[in-house]
Design an enzyme around this catalytic site. Sequence first.
Site, short mmCIF file in Angstrom:
data_model
loop_
_atom_site.label_atom_id
_atom_site.label_comp_id
_atom_site.label_asym_id
_atom_site.label_seq_id
_atom_site.Cartn_x
_atom_site.Cartn_y
_atom_site.Cartn_z
N GLY A 25 0.80 -1.30 0.31
CA GLY A 25 -0.16 0.43 0.10
C GLY A 25 0.88 1.35 -0.11
O GLY A 25 1.88 1.52 0.34
N SER A 26 0.32 1.81 -0.11
CA SER A 26 0.67 3.46 -0.13
C SER A 26 1.76 3.60 0.75
O SER A 26 3.43 4.26 0.76
CB SER A 26 0.23 5.15 -0.30
OG SER A 26 -0.80 5.00 0.93
N GLU A 28 3.51 1.59 2.09
CA GLU A 28 4.61 0.74 2.49
C GLU A 28 6.08 0.72 0.81
O GLU A 28 6.89 0.47 1.02
CB GLU A 28 4.68 -0.96 1.85
CG GLU A 28 3.50 -1.80 2.85
CD GLU A 28 2.43 -1.27 3.51
OE1 GLU A 28 1.89 -0.87 2.42
OE2 GLU A 28 1.70 -0.59 4.32
N GLU A 47 -3.52 -10.16 1.66
CA GLU A 47 -2.97 -9.91 2.92
C GLU A 47 -2.92 -11.88 3.57
O GLU A 47 -1.96 -12.58 4.39
CB GLU A 47 -2.74 -9.26 3.75
CG GLU A 47 -2.77 -8.33 3.38
CD GLU A 47 -4.06 -7.51 2.43
OE1 GLU A 47 -4.78 -7.82 2.43
OE2 GLU A 47 -3.25 -5.99 1.63
N HIS A 70 -0.20 -4.04 4.62
CA HIS A 70 -0.28 -2.80 4.37
C HIS A 70 -1.43 -2.67 5.49
O HIS A 70 -2.75 -2.21 5.76
CB HIS A 70 -1.04 -2.22 3.20
CG HIS A 70 -1.74 -1.21 2.39
ND1 HIS A 70 -1.33 -0.02 3.15
CD2 HIS A 70 -2.99 -0.74 2.66
CE1 HIS A 70 -2.15 1.06 2.98
NE2 HIS A 70 -2.96 0.72 2.89
N HIS A 281 -9.56 -30.74 21.21
CA HIS A 281 -10.80 -30.18 20.27
C HIS A 281 -12.21 -30.26 20.01
O HIS A 281 -12.54 -29.05 20.91
CB HIS A 281 -10.47 -30.82 18.40
CG HIS A 281 -11.10 -29.96 17.53
ND1 HIS A 281 -11.10 -29.89 16.27
CD2 HIS A 281 -12.41 -28.97 17.60
CE1 HIS A 281 -12.43 -29.37 15.47
NE2 HIS A 281 -12.66 -28.55 16.23
N GLY A 401 -5.79 -25.14 12.89
CA GLY A 401 -7.15 -24.96 12.38
C GLY A 401 -7.76 -23.94 11.47
O GLY A 401 -8.81 -23.94 11.07
#
Length: 528
Positions: A25-26, A28, A47, A70, A281, A401
Amino acid sequence: ATTIRDLTYDLLRRHGITTIFGNPGSNELPFLQDFPSDFRYILALHEGVAIGIADGYAQATGRTALVNLHSAAGTGNAMGGFANAWNAHSPLVVTAGQQIRAMIGIEPLLTNLDATTLPKPLVKWSYEPARAEDVPLAMSRALHLSSLPAPGPVYLSIPYDDWAKPAEPESLRLLDRAVSAAGALDAGAAVALAARLERSANPVIVLGPDVDAARTNQHAVRLAERLKAPVWIAPSAPRCPFPTTHPNFRGLLPASMAGISRLLEGHDLVLVAGAPVFRYHQYDPGPLLPAGAELIQITCDPDEAARAPMGDAIVGDVGLILAALADTVCEAERAAPQPREAPPRSAPGAAPLTSERVLDLMDDLAPRDAIYVNESTSTIEAMWERMRWEKPGSYYFGAAGGLGFAMPAAVGVQLAEPNRQVIAVIGDGSANYSVTALWTAAQNNVPVVFVIMRNGTYGALRWFASVLEAERVPGLDVPGIDFVAIATGYGMEAVRVDTDAAFAAAFARALKAGKPSLIEVATACHTA
Ligand SMILES: Cc1ncc(Cn2c(C)c(CCOP(=O)(O)OP(=O)(O)O)sc2=O)c(N)n1
Ligand SMILES: [Ca+2]
């Protein structure tokens, strides 16, 4: 003078990091500008894919991987990936661009509000340097911390005007730091622990992902053979720490208190290595251990040792400790464990194929050292019963998971292991969380074979609904998705198959293609 950016790239080089996974993004752009020619940038379209690819790469290389996201929105899209990386002890440095220091206070667009809080608690450390001059120290600290035990993701938020500032001359010392962890047992402790194992009448060994992460599988084999002890895989397994073809191998433990105690009935000592005690679980309360059993856990993670509800624990280097025990333990007098009853190979069937049949065909046709990255959640037990995994690094599953791990992680593992074939086995539900990983695989010609198991439903949730006796639940079917069209849309060759012969032919072709491809196979819903 050396800029903050130059020194940071030099630090990354010293750590052997010349790949950046990300989505820009700007905020970065000043970090990425004048991108050095000895670096490569692997662009992900989301991402969650960027962190998933990096996680697969980090786990398969065993070294820290760098992700650049970003600001807050990018970090937020990656949170499922943080959950998996945190549970997997994956060494990741995740950086996000912050707005320019001159404006952060008035909170313009793209300000990462309270940036250090955003990824918690799924990071070992998160930080936004108070001054530009502190960025190199923060990056150095993040790189070391991500790989020191227990390894894990760390997060840095860096204002974008920092990169062009001059680095303080003294911070160049960071380039020469060598930081490592020791972590072996002292001789006395090794003898005492070996004696405890030798005194047990009927020991059992339970192995977790950190044995595979330490590439110490062969020491676990030696120890199991010296002790003549059966070996179970710790529940909710994200990796395969022991050869499934070994005669001592017993299978994957169920992820429930009562289930584990029932299966370990009769053992007087449970040795757990490289796993939390335990990653349950389903809630199926019962005794935490069978009557008369003691438990000893060997783990690289102080928190795993501290939070276990029973038994003793030793924190140290799992690889070194297993090797020391295998060297020290005397050969047990008792008979060696007999091989387990493996299920018979399935016969050719009519469409739709059973998932067992698809698994058997893959296991028969794939190279012996193929690597499976799995997110077909209703066929996990069948995979552990049928697939022949022998080398370290043969199996990966999202450690929290969190779905959306396996498709990108398969790309990362294949980038790290170019000499082994990576096969991604993905449920038709899971395939939608990070489907844009197909584009990154196609664009970089990463030759993963993606197998989509299409049963039209969230099979694992149907099973869990029956466990919870939850009736009339909506939202469990995923009909009408055309993964061939989706893959083609992202630039990847794809085919739909329904029959035995068609799957076998497509799979054999995919294995030889030398480029990524996708096979969508209709399967009968597994939850009988
Ligand atoms: C990010 C995320 N969202 C939702 C879930 C819940 N979930 C879901 C939605 C599952 C069904 C996956 O279905 P599938 O088609 O990928 O595979 P099976 O049909 O073999 O179960 S399993 C499971 O735990 C999850 N684990 N992670
Ligand atoms: Ca499914």
